[in-house]
Design a protein around this motif. Structure first.
Motif, PDB file in Angstrom:
ATOM      1  N   ASP A  49      44.340  34.905  26.176  1.00  0.00           N
ATOM      2  CA  ASP A  49      44.062  36.298  26.459  1.00  0.00           C
ATOM      3  C   ASP A  49      45.077  37.232  25.764  1.00  0.00           C
ATOM      4  N   ARG A  55      40.844  38.479  30.825  1.00  0.00           N
ATOM      5  CA  ARG A  55      39.737  37.623  30.554  1.00  0.00           C
ATOM      6  C   ARG A  55      39.693  37.439  28.968  1.00  0.00           C
ATOM      7  N   VAL A  56      39.043  36.155  28.578  1.00  0.00           N
ATOM      8  CA  VAL A  56      39.092  35.790  27.181  1.00  0.00           C
ATOM      9  C   VAL A  56      37.720  36.197  26.660  1.00  0.00           C
TER      10      VAL A  56
END
Length: 161
Positions: A49, A55-56
């Motif tokens: 991240d 979130r990625v």
């Protein structure tokens, strides 16, 4: 009795003071425990991240510098990572990976682990690389399959063995 020093976080997952077969295997292979899976998934999420939004994105996954040493400009690897992200990892199809999706991907009791396990066994036995196993190929690698079912982790996860 688990008071003799077994770490309850890793071994006795249900807290009943004794180890069942799954808990024993988890003690020997920590990736089968919920606690370790949660921790490793969180660490991976934090590592991938780049913008720290918890979130990625596809771009963060594909171009993760630490895992791309030596192949950062390889378009074939980019394609493989994109395909893995979209087809396997992004379960809810929101174009981002969260900690639950990382955990599902890592879980050796899940579909991804089983698929990779089957792919590896197939690769090792498929002499002509036609992605189909003939009876001759299976017989030629019977020890490979036999040893596989003796693996304690596999036996604990797959009741058919």
């Amino acid at each position: 009795d688990l008071s003799s020093g077994i770490n309850a976080e890793y071994g006795d997952e249900n807290g009943d003071g004794v180890l069942n077969i799954i808990e024993y295997v988890a003690l020997r292979n920590p990736m089968t425990t919920g606690y370790v899976l949660r921790r490793v998934a969180q660490e991976l999420l934090e590592d991938f991240d780049a913008d720290k939004d918890r979130r990625v994105s596809l771009d963060e996954f594909v171009h993760h510098g630490a895992s791309r040493v030596g192949d950062a400009q390889d378009s074939e690897i980019d394609s493989l990572r994109r395909a893995e992200f979209t087809a396997v990892m992004d379960i809810n199809k929101d174009k981002f990976l969260d900690v639950l999706e990382f955990r599902a991907y890592l879980d050796p009791r899940g579909r991804n682990f089983l698929t990779n396990e089957a792919r590896l066994m197939m690769h090792e036995a498929d002499k002509d690389q036609d992605f189909r196993l003939s009876m001759g190929e299976v017989k030629g690698k019977y020890l490979h399959f036999q040893r596989h079912k003796e693996n304690q982790v596999i036996r604990a996860i797959h009741d058919e063995f």
